[in-house]
Design an enzyme around this catalytic site. Structure first.
Site, PDB file in Angstrom:
ATOM      1  N   ASN A 124      -5.511 -33.219 -56.995  1.00 54.13           N
ATOM      2  CA  ASN A 124      -6.201 -32.594 -55.861  1.00 54.13           C
ATOM      3  C   ASN A 124      -5.831 -33.256 -54.552  1.00 54.13           C
ATOM      4  OD1 ASN A 124      -7.751 -30.406 -56.736  1.00 54.13           O
ATOM      5  ND2 ASN A 124      -9.384 -31.714 -57.474  1.00 54.13           N
ATOM      6  N   GLU A 161     -13.013 -31.575 -64.700  1.00 51.20           N
ATOM      7  CA  GLU A 161     -11.734 -31.382 -65.403  1.00 51.20           C
ATOM      8  C   GLU A 161     -11.848 -31.775 -66.870  1.00 51.20           C
ATOM      9  OE1 GLU A 161     -11.703 -35.633 -64.026  1.00 51.20           O
ATOM     10  OE2 GLU A 161     -12.389 -33.764 -63.161  1.00 51.20           O
ATOM     11  N   ASP A 187      -7.395 -26.010 -58.567  1.00 50.77           N
ATOM     12  CA  ASP A 187      -7.943 -24.816 -59.223  1.00 50.77           C
ATOM     13  C   ASP A 187      -6.872 -24.128 -60.070  1.00 50.77           C
ATOM     14  OD1 ASP A 187     -10.398 -25.276 -58.064  1.00 50.77           O
ATOM     15  OD2 ASP A 187     -10.258 -23.610 -56.626  1.00 50.77           O
TER      16      ASP A 187
END
Length: 177
Positions: free
Chosen positions: A62, A97, A71
């Protein structure tokens, strides 16, 4: 009008049980299914296994590529997992996650083969995003369900086993002993 109401109820039930991003079972739905399956273990003679999967270094993914790629990585995981696991297996997003997979009629040895197939498939299949297309790895804990162990003890053991896989270098599957 009653037919419309029934259809709306069905849609709401699906929405209440589904993770909105991945389309997998959400934690609430997965927990209910797992509890039901665990309660039925005593009346079944077949084994069942449970996997806990964590995407390695997801925060770094990220941070490096942005939340949209994060995503995309979660969606990529969900698509590949659906291809690796059977229709009778249940995949759920446990949080962030982290994912759980219930493998009915599967002992630990067979579950390990499937877990390794998922792990290696993810490691060599880039996330389909605009360039660059990062790859990702996962750490997996595996436990065979038992009638002699409570569900909370099973989940604790599974979490500890996943932690061992992460502490052992990540990108690996560990089986609870």
């Amino acid at each position: 009008m009653l037919n419309d109401l029934d259809q709306t109820r069905e849609k709401l039930a699906v929405l209440a049980a589904t993770d909105p991003l991945t389309g997998l079972a959400n934690r609430r739905a997965f927990s209910a299914l797992l509890k039901q399956h665990h309660q039925q273990l005593t009346s079944r003679s077949e084994p069942a296994s449970l996997l806990m999967i964590d995407i390695d270094y997801f925060k770094q993914l990220n941070d490096d590529y942005g939340h949209q790629v994060g995503d995309d990585a979660l969606l990529h995981f969900a698509r590949l997992a659906r291809n690796v696991f059977r229709a009778t297996d249940t995949i759920g997003r446990w949080g962030g996650e982290e994912f759980l997979v219930l493998l009915p009629n599967t002992d630990a040895d067979r579950a390990l083969v499937v877990a390794e197939r998922l792990r290696s498939t993810l490691a060599c299949t880039p996330v389909p995003t605009p360039a660059p297309q990062p790859t990702m790895t996962v750490s997996i804990g595996l436990v065979e369900l038992s009638t002699t162990r409570s569900l909370s003890a099973t989940l604790k053991r599974l979490d500890d086993t996943l932690y061992q896989a992460k502490q052992g270098g990540r990108n690996q599957t560990r089986v609870a002993i």
